[in-house]
Design an enzyme around this catalytic site. Structure first.
Site, PDB file in Angstrom:
ATOM      1  N   GLU A 423       0.833  -1.189   0.000  1.00 59.41           N
ATOM      2  CA  GLU A 423       0.000   0.000   0.000  1.00 59.41           C
ATOM      3  C   GLU A 423       0.878   1.253   0.000  1.00 59.41           C
ATOM      4  O   GLU A 423       1.739   1.415   0.867  1.00 59.41           O
ATOM      5  CB  GLU A 423      -0.874  -0.057   1.268  1.00 59.41           C
ATOM      6  CG  GLU A 423      -1.501   1.239   1.651  1.00 59.41           C
ATOM      7  CD  GLU A 423      -1.930   1.258   3.125  1.00 59.41           C
ATOM      8  OE1 GLU A 423      -1.636   0.303   3.870  1.00 59.41           O
ATOM      9  OE2 GLU A 423      -2.545   2.254   3.515  1.00 59.41           O
ATOM     10  N   ASP A 496      -0.419  -1.573   6.043  1.00 64.24           N
ATOM     11  CA  ASP A 496      -0.251  -1.120   7.425  1.00 64.24           C
ATOM     12  C   ASP A 496      -1.133  -1.919   8.369  1.00 64.24           C
ATOM     13  O   ASP A 496      -2.204  -2.388   7.986  1.00 64.24           O
ATOM     14  CB  ASP A 496      -0.645   0.363   7.540  1.00 64.24           C
ATOM     15  CG  ASP A 496       0.407   1.268   6.917  1.00 64.24           C
ATOM     16  OD1 ASP A 496       1.551   0.804   6.760  1.00 64.24           O
ATOM     17  OD2 ASP A 496       0.064   2.423   6.586  1.00 64.24           O
ATOM     18  N   ASP A 498      -3.166  -1.013  10.408  1.00 65.66           N
ATOM     19  CA  ASP A 498      -4.237  -0.171  10.954  1.00 65.66           C
ATOM     20  C   ASP A 498      -5.520  -0.382  10.146  1.00 65.66           C
ATOM     21  O   ASP A 498      -5.552  -1.202   9.227  1.00 65.66           O
ATOM     22  CB  ASP A 498      -3.816   1.306  10.948  1.00 65.66           C
ATOM     23  CG  ASP A 498      -3.496   1.795   9.538  1.00 65.66           C
ATOM     24  OD1 ASP A 498      -3.856   1.092   8.560  1.00 65.66           O
ATOM     25  OD2 ASP A 498      -2.889   2.864   9.402  1.00 65.66           O
ATOM     26  N   ASP A 500      -7.091   1.450   7.936  1.00 73.15           N
ATOM     27  CA  ASP A 500      -6.991   1.733   6.498  1.00 73.15           C
ATOM     28  C   ASP A 500      -6.314   0.579   5.773  1.00 73.15           C
ATOM     29  O   ASP A 500      -6.752   0.154   4.701  1.00 73.15           O
ATOM     30  CB  ASP A 500      -6.154   3.002   6.258  1.00 73.15           C
ATOM     31  CG  ASP A 500      -7.036   4.228   6.140  1.00 73.15           C
ATOM     32  OD1 ASP A 500      -8.273   4.075   6.308  1.00 73.15           O
ATOM     33  OD2 ASP A 500      -6.488   5.316   5.895  1.00 73.15           O
TER      34      ASP A 500
END
Ligand code: 0RA
Length: 634
Positions: A423, A496, A498, A500
């Protein structure tokens, strides 16, 4: 039938082998195996109902979530003493392997595959089991521990009516986790109520203080409606085609066409889901295709310029097929594929004329179906052209046409090579510098990935990021797919840690699941697990993938009174290339989760639900499954 008594029970064998090798009897001791115990008892009760002796089944999941009761209002398990073995029949049924009623013609048994192994297997694997029988005006009780009798059969009182009630608690010495899933049980019971129309199935879930009553007079017709509702699919016509047939073999089928681009057929044999299909499903598909083809040809409705394929005819088809047969033969690793050859012709031969007649009698529906089929053929032609264009770019003109942002690996041999789909550009930069460039390639994707859930391949390929990904993979998509042309051995999603990142991973998983499922089936797809925390304590450095992991490390690994320093990574992009290598890329130290279609149906439902719910929750669900599947692999 009524002259059945204890003398009909023949083969006797003790239960030690069951406790020694539970996997041989219930497929394993993970969650699926644990729930097999429930299906075993429920199937017995359903057998009693199917043969006309019971009308209601009640399953109670007790408050602790680790014990359960299955009750029916059937004839009650016989309690009379077996003349040869000098034991009550019920004792033999619960303590000997493969004891059961001898084959009674006209009776359907769920026997076969992992099912029908008998109440004794449940007993063997339970730390506690209590069977109660109401019969002949009395209530009897027999208790067991790990398959061993705890005292004789006793009469506990007077009783009205008849029936069997079995309480059991799976043995924690056998099962690592003994907690049942209310959701899994609820779902299975609801399906059973659809497949056995008229049967009342009650699920009393004490863990959530809920009571569900499932009862469907129209059986699988209502099942299909509920599937369409759940999948939020629109029909292209109203009224389903239905088929109920019985001559030696019972065949029930219901179907209709939807606007969805996939085909969704759920099949069952004697009420057991056959997730991998088999001869009954093949017959069903063949019958549907022939009926529609015949109708189109008879009425001169063939389109100009395209030939209709079987897939075109089945696109958007949603159906339920339920067959009952005396001696089903199951096959495959999970024993969920029917193998009886005679069933194929029987189902095909029942479905084809009935469906063709139905089309002839419902001309406006038939027109809508034919229109739908021709549309599918035209869309297929269009997407084949689009996918061929992309495949050509990657396959024929060599590396020069690979996407510019792909940092390819240098190895010319596919073996042991990996493509990391990363990403964002900055994370891509770290990965590019930190990787082993001989065998690891990096493709950075910018921003959010297109949600591909409902799009045709042609539409999906209009998206630049996805088209680049497909080009880098080299194997094409849709009709042009060729696994041989895949340019890497493994595909790894790296985002990541997280929400997102999770969302992006979910969207990519959706893309792979919908458009490149072959890669998942072939076990090529992985998700990398980058660390979320770095913990420096004295001279030691630890990496933690989540909060639990961090706490565990602080508890168990950090020694002495040096105060640990904890750094939370904001994203992959701020990780030094060397750190990314050490934690996430290096095969010696990294953690990958393999994406598996362990339960294709469940995955399908989750992927279908993709729109409009909390993305991170969905992600966890998919990954939890993946981890479960991986755990099973070792
Ligand atoms: C064999 C014979 C008879 C009943 C059953 C089995 C039976 C088994 C189960 C398992 C769960 N519920 C059940 N209910 C009945 C009875 C034969 C007779 O009464 O003549």
């Amino acid at each position: 039938m009524t002259n059945y008594d204890a003398s009909d029970i023949t083969v006797l064998e003790g239960l030690e082998p069951v406790r020694k090798r539970p996997g041989m009897y219930i497929g394993g001791v993970a969650s699926a195996g644990l729930h097999h115990l429930v299906w075993e008892l429920v199937d017995n009760a359903i057998d009693e109902a199917m043969n006309g002796h019971a009308s209601e089944i009640t399953v109670t999941l007790h408050r602790d979530g680790r014990s359960l009761t299955c009750a029916d209002n059937g004839r009650g398990i016989p309690v009379d003493v077996h003349p040869k073995h000098k034991k009550p029949a019920i004792e033999i049924i619960f303590t000997t392997l493969h004891a059961g009623g001898k084959f009674e013609p006209g009776n359907y048994k769920t026997a076969g595959g992992l099912h029908g192994v008998g109440a004794s297997v449940v007993n063997a694997l339970s730390s506690e089991l209590v069977a109660r029988v109401r019969r002949g005006g009395s209530e009897f009780e027999m208790r067991f521990h790990a398959g061993q009798v705890q005292g004789k059969l006793k009469t506990v009182g007077k009783a009205r009516g008849t029936g069997t009630t079995v309480f059991f608690r799976p043995d924690p010495e056998i099962f690592p986790k003994t907690e049942f899933s209310a959701e899994v049980i609820r779902e299975r019971l609801e399906v059973a109520s659809f497949l056995h129309k008229g049967l009342r199935v009650v699920f009393a879930d004490e863990t959530q203080d809920q009571k569900h009553v499932f009862h469907h007079e129209s059986g699988i017709v209502e099942f299909l409606e509920s599937i369409l509702r759940e999948r939020k699919q629109r029909s292209v016509h109203d009224a389903s085609f239905t088929l109920f047939r019985e001559n030696g073999l019972r065949i029930e089928a219901v179907l209709r066409w939807t606007e969805s681009t996939d085909e969704h057929v759920r099949s069952f044999v004697n009420g057991i889901p056959t997730g991998s299909g088999g001869t009954h499903e093949n017959g069903f598909r063949a019958g549907v295709v022939k009926a529609v083809r015949n109708f189109i040809e008879t009425h001169n409705l063939s389109p100009r310029g395209v030939t209709l394929t079987a897939e075109d005819i089945r696109e958007g088809l949603c159906g339920v097929l339920s067959v009952f047969l005396a001696e089903p033969q199951f096959q495959g690793q999970t024993k969920d594929r029917l193998n009886n050859p005679e069933v194929q012709a029987a189902v095909d031969g029942a479905v084809r004329p009935a469906l063709e007649q139905w089309l002839n009698q419902n001309r406006s529906i038939a027109e809508q179906v034919v229109h739908r089929v021709i549309l599918a053929a035209r869309a297929r032609e269009a997407s084949r052209a689009a996918s061929a264009a992309v495949t050509r770019r990657s396959a024929t003109s060599g590396r020069l046409t690979l996407p510019g942002k792909l940092s390819d690996c240098t190895s010319t041999n596919r073996r042991d090579t990996e493509l990391f789909i990363v990403e964002g550009d900055s994370a891509g930069g770290s990965a590019k510098q930190g990787r082993d460039r001989s065998r690891q390639a990096v493709l950075p994707l910018r921003g959010k990935v297109l949600n591909t859930e409902t799009l045709s391949i042609a539409k999906v390929l209009e998206n630049r990021e996805i088209a680049d990904l497909v080009t880098a993979l080299g194997c094409g998509v849709g009709p042009g797919f060729d696994l041989e042309k895949l340019r890497y051995e493994r595909i790894v999603l790296l985002a990541d840690a997280d929400s997102d990142g999770n969302h992006i991973t979910t969207l990519l998983l959706t893309f792979f699941y919908r458009h490149l499922p072959q890669l998942i089936r072939d076990k090529r797809l992985f998700v990398a697990v980058p660390p979320l925390y770095r913990i420096d304590a004295g001279n030691d450095t630890f990496w933690a993938k989540d909060d639990d992991d961090k706490e565990r490390i602080l508890r168990t690994r950090v020694k002495g009174n040096a105060k640990p320093e904890i750094t939370r990574f904001k994203g992959l992009g701020e990780m030094m290339p060397k750190v990314l290598w050490d934690t996430t890329l290096n095969p010696a130290t990294r953690q990958f989760v393999r994406v598996d279609i362990a339960d294709a149906l469940e995955t399908d439902r989750i992927v279908s639900e993709l729109m409009g719910k909390d993305p991170s929750a969905r992600f966890h669900f998919i990954m939890d499954r993946a981890e479960e599947a991986q755990a099973l692999d070792v």
